[in-house]
Design a protein around this motif. Structure first.
Motif, PDB file in Angstrom:
ATOM      1  N   GLN A 201      65.728 -25.192 -20.911  1.00 35.83           N
ATOM      2  CA  GLN A 201      64.837 -24.292 -19.883  1.00 35.83           C
ATOM      3  C   GLN A 201      63.609 -24.763 -19.578  1.00 35.83           C
ATOM      4  O   GLN A 201      63.185 -24.625 -18.588  1.00 35.83           O
ATOM      5  CB  GLN A 201      65.001 -22.992 -20.571  1.00 35.83           C
ATOM      6  CG  GLN A 201      66.545 -22.235 -20.834  1.00 35.83           C
ATOM      7  CD  GLN A 201      66.673 -21.056 -21.440  1.00 35.83           C
ATOM      8  OE1 GLN A 201      65.462 -20.765 -22.176  1.00 35.83           O
ATOM      9  NE2 GLN A 201      67.653 -20.509 -21.598  1.00 35.83           N
TER      10      GLN A 201
ATOM     11  N   ALA B 138      71.080 -28.557 -16.966  1.00 36.93           N
ATOM     12  CA  ALA B 138      69.814 -28.380 -16.311  1.00 36.93           C
ATOM     13  C   ALA B 138      69.418 -29.667 -15.753  1.00 36.93           C
ATOM     14  O   ALA B 138      68.172 -29.881 -15.309  1.00 36.93           O
ATOM     15  CB  ALA B 138      68.810 -28.038 -17.387  1.00 36.93           C
TER      16      ALA B 138
ATOM     17  N   HIS C 299      73.979 -26.957 -21.965  1.00 36.04           N
ATOM     18  CA  HIS C 299      72.927 -26.492 -21.297  1.00 36.04           C
ATOM     19  C   HIS C 299      71.964 -27.660 -20.750  1.00 36.04           C
ATOM     20  O   HIS C 299      71.352 -27.607 -19.641  1.00 36.04           O
ATOM     21  CB  HIS C 299      72.240 -25.762 -22.186  1.00 36.04           C
ATOM     22  CG  HIS C 299      72.861 -24.244 -22.448  1.00 36.04           C
ATOM     23  ND1 HIS C 299      73.793 -23.960 -23.248  1.00 36.04           N
ATOM     24  CD2 HIS C 299      72.401 -22.908 -21.819  1.00 36.04           C
ATOM     25  CE1 HIS C 299      74.148 -22.880 -23.088  1.00 36.04           C
ATOM     26  NE2 HIS C 299      73.408 -22.062 -22.142  1.00 36.04           N
TER      27      HIS C 299
ATOM     28  N   SER D 199      66.690 -23.882 -25.618  1.00 37.47           N
ATOM     29  CA  SER D 199      65.180 -23.626 -24.927  1.00 37.47           C
ATOM     30  C   SER D 199      64.674 -24.737 -24.419  1.00 37.47           C
ATOM     31  O   SER D 199      63.671 -24.873 -23.373  1.00 37.47           O
ATOM     32  CB  SER D 199      64.479 -23.225 -26.283  1.00 37.47           C
ATOM     33  OG  SER D 199      64.101 -24.019 -27.071  1.00 37.47           O
TER      34      SER D 199
END
Length: 850
Positions: free
Chosen positions: A120, A148, A144, A117
């Protein structure tokens, strides 16, 4: 007002994940981290749900930043530290924390959940940090964050108290920096000032010129015979970048030129690249599983054959000796003499030398059982232990590259732990093919906890999925390793050793036979002599040299000064010192030895004097080392040109003081070196003492937490005792109610099995106390209801009650009522109530008569 709130939202995120051992790393990190980073800092740690943690109070001792425990809907603000709620999963949505219940059916991974999260929400303005801990939590989140555009950091496995989480994160290949815990805060502050600058540094370190990397690899291959192109680029780049900074080079091209001019730096890079983290019985549970498997294997093994074990990537030998200990224990558990060989291989020459010597610090074996310590290790001095010869003779160390060199064959066990995670995928496949080829039918493959045989998984049966033990399937090797397909005729690897080890069982060489052959060969060229080690212990006697020594037999292991006669001890001792200092052979002329004669009746009372020339050679063990082996030859001839040796006369009484003085000076130098080592050790002890003080503080903090938990448990226990007492009272009331009731009642669960019944129910059903839990349909009854099973199912499904009445007269009728009931768990059961109206009539008559 909304604009003001938005202006106070954090623009950058520092996400930290930790587990076991992470508290100390957090304390070090926050002690040196600035208070005004401008970032929100979120710490996700593994704690038991419901546990009241005191981490906020502990961290508050090391930072002045506000520390908050996360609540649902809390805004994410800069310059604050947020601690996760152990009973909830934490994520970020629209600059606010959102808490949710964890999935009870899945293994909780709170670090991964939050990292995903954070990636993101913050993208390239997020930096993820994985600290000490066990397991693999954080690895998915690292991927992740990297995808990103963020920055990823792990605590160096060498400094982490528990390296499971850092090692698994590194194995993803998405980690940008691996740093000791005391250097992470500096990187975080640089990220806080300018996230792009950190990425620029990382890019400069990793986007090296291929030609410069190729030059360095070429130099390493030429000097050490290893091609590092097969190792993961992230690992190689981090190690090279560290060396680059240590020599002050700004670019890789400068570093390449530096190592061309300085071979010592090339050696330092080589040693840094091959540093292995190992210990005796690393992951003790894995070795417990291996011990049971070896016992089963040895039980069905031919007692006339030798069990063959290959330990690939043995480093400094701890794992090879650990497997040797397990093998000995497996044989002895079955009452059979140990008959096995461990072939331990590595590409690191220095590590192999340490392994072959078999000398380790006392603390390296402290976690072994007292029996294992006493049996398999001998005391060398106060702080060192040496592997016992009974274990050492089962282990052979040699250089071998699992990627380039041909594999061995007919192995019963292949162990390669925590090596493959540092290799590229193609190199891993080559290694797995070698291991598959090497293993015999039903042979065992033992890997590290983060390694799997990937594409060859179908060729192995899984023995233990946690500790990665596999059994080879099939009778013939299906895969011919590329090392055998394309191996060149000219080999750096000693192929003769492969041929010897791979020889058939009938012609397999014996290690003791090989030693005996060496003794015979040396005896042909050396007539009388002594071989003396660096500690001046005689380790071999050649020819008939024992006649020049004090009475002895066999292969002595004693000081040469104690074995030589008094008259020559000083001369030869001075010659040894001179040979080491001058770097030349020393020839002693006319050395007189008093020896016992086999002839009797001579005038010397059974003794005679032999005059011999003695040649002393000092052989340096390593280049630029002060460690020597000495070879002392009796009956020596002139060794060669005068420039190659120094001739001395036997020391007489007047000169002997000078020789003793020379030897004392040598001893003094040795003592000075020892004192320096002791001073260094003292500094290390001081450092260790400081760490113990810090550990004591941490234990005090932990004790406070434990006391708090104990108080909470005491309160919960008191409350539970009160509830148990209340439940006991309610249970007694219910039992009395059911037992004294004139109504027959049977409670059935959702499967229509008996849960409880009243005494009156046994009038119609033949029930006993031990029938609880049995289906009601298994019992006959005297009720005039032929379709009772169908009615029970109907009531359970529809939820509607059913009443049946039967009897001989109006005053003697039986009423049966079937009702559904629901538990708190939403499970539907059925109650059977049986009412005999005659019982109530009797009661009424009694009341009237009263």
């Amino acid at each position: 007002m909304t604009n003001q709130n938005n202006s106070n939202r954090a623009k950058s995120m520092i996400a930290i994940g930790a587990s076991a051992g992470g508290l100390r790393s957090l304390e070090v990190l926050f002690s040196s981290l600035a208070e005004d980073t401008g970032c929100a800092i979120v710490v996700i740690v593994h704690l038991s749900p419901g546990f009241k943690s005191l981490m906020d109070e502990i961290l508050a001792r090391h930072t002045d930043m506000p520390i908050c425990n996360v609540t649902d809907g809390m805004p994410v603000e800069p310059n604050k530290i947020y601690l996760n709620n152990a009973s909830k999963e934490t994520r970020i949505e629209k600059s606010h924390f959102v808490l949710s219940d964890a999935n009870a059916e899945q293994l909780p991974k709170p670090v991964d959940h939050f990292f995903v999260s954070a990636a993101q929400s913050f993208g390239k303005h997020c930096i993820g940090v994985v600290l000490s801990g066990t397991g693999s939590d954080g690895s998915t989140g690292i991927r992740h964050i990297s995808a990103a555009g963020g920055v990823t950091v792990v605590e160096s496995p060498e400094t982490a108290e528990f390296n499971g989480m850092p090692t698994n994160a590194l194995s993803t290949g998405e980690v940008h920096f691996s740093l000791p815990r005391d250097q992470i805060s500096q990187l975080l502050m640089q990220f806080a000032e300018d996230p792009d600058s950190v990425k620029a540094v990382e890019a400069a370190e990793e986007q090296h010129s291929f030609s410069d990397i190729e030059r360095i690899f070429s130099m390493l291959c030429d000097r050490h015979g290893i091609d590092f192109a097969d190792y993961k680029s992230g690992t190689i780049d981090r190690r090279i970048s560290r060396r680059l900074r240590s020599v002050g080079a700004e670019t890789l091209a400068e570093y390449a030129r530096a190592i061309e001019q300085n071979p010592e730096e090339l050696d330092a890079l080589y040693f840094d690249l091959l540093i292995g983290v190992t210990k005796f019985f690393r992951d003790e549970e894995a070795f417990s599983v291996l011990r049971q498997e070896l016992i089963a294997m040895v039980e069905g093994f031919d007692p006339h054959k030798e069990l063959r074990i290959w330990v690939a990537g043995c480093a400094t030998g701890e794992e090879a000796y650990s497997i040797g200990i397990v093998a000995i224990e497996a044989f002895e558990a079955l009452g059979r003499p140990p008959r096995f060989k461990v072939l331990a291989t590595d590409v690191h020459d220095r590590a192999l030398k340490v392994a072959a010597k078999g000398v380790y610090p006392q603390e390296a074996i402290e976690h072994l059982t007292p029996t294992q310590q006493e049996r398999f290790f001998q005391k060398v001095d106060s702080g060192m232990r040496c592997v016992d010869t009974h274990l050492r003779r089962h282990v052979i160390f040699t250089r071998h590259d699992v990627i380039k060199d041909p594999p061995f064959s007919r192995m019963n066990l292949v162990a390669c732990r925590n090596l493959l995670i540092y290799l590229e995928k193609d190199a891993q496949q080559a290694a797995f093919h070698s291991f598959h080829f090497a293993l015999d039918t039903e042979g065992i493959l033992m890997l590290g906890p983060s390694e799997v045989p990937s594409s060859l998984e179908s060729e192995f049966e899984t023995i233990d999925p946690t500790w990665r033990l596999y059994k080879k399937l099939g009778n013939l090797p299906r895969f011919l390793p590329a090392q055998l397909k394309f191996y060149p005729t000219r080999q750096v690897f000693p192929s003769r050793l492969v041929d010897l080890v791979n020889r058939s069982a009938s012609g397999q060489p014996s290690f003791s036979t090989l030693l005996d052959s060496y003794d015979l060969l040396l005896g042909e060229f050396v007539h009388n002599g002594l071989l003396v080690d660096e500690n001046r212990n005689v380790i071999h006697v050649f020819g008939d040299a024992s006649k020049f020594l004090l009475p002895m037999s066999g292969r002595p292991s004693g000081r040469v000064s104690q074995l030589l006669p008094d008259g020559v001890r000083g001369s030869i001792g001075a010659g040894m010192v001179r040979a080491a200092e001058a770097g030349k052979h020393v020839l002693l002329r006319g050395v007189e030895f008093e020896t016992r004669s086999a002839e009797r009746g001579n005038g010397n009372g059974g003794e005679k004097v032999l005059t011999r020339d003695v040649l002393i050679r000092a052989i340096r063990k390593e280049p630029d080392s002060n460690r020597f082996l000495w070879f002392i030859e009796f009956d020596a001839e002139r060794p060669g040109p005068r420039s190659e040796f120094e001739e001395l006369s036997q020391i007489r009484t007047g000169v002997e003081h000078d020789a003793l003085r020379s030897e004392l000076e040598y001893t003094k130098e040795t003592l000075n070196a020892t004192i320096e080592e002791l001073e260094a050790s003292n500094e290390q002890l001081q450092s260790t003492n400081q760490e113990l003080i810090a550990s004591n503080e941490e234990l005090q903090s932990t004790n406070e937490e434990l006391q708090s938990v104990n108080e909470e448990l005491y309160s919960v226990n008191t409350e539970n005792q009160r509830q148990i007492t209340e439940l006991q009272v309610v249970t007694d009331d219910l039992n009395n109610l059911l037992g004294l009731s004139d109504i027959g009642t049977i409670f059935l669960d959702q499967d229509l099995c008996i849960r409880k019944f009243t005494p009156l129910a046994t009038k119609y059903f033949r029930l006993m106390s031990h029938d609880v839990g049995r289906p009601i349909n298994n019992f006959t009854h005297s009720l005039q209801i032929s379709d009772l099973p169908q009615l029970l199912e109907q009531v359970q499904v529809t939820g509607h009650s059913v009443i049946k009445t039967f009897g001989e007269s109006e005053r003697h009728r039986v009423i049966v009522k079937l009702m559904v009931y629901e538990t708190t768990a939403k499970q539907k059961g059925v109650i059977i109530n049986i009412i005999d109206t005659s019982a109530f009539d009797v009661g009424s008559q009694t009341n009237e008569s009263d």
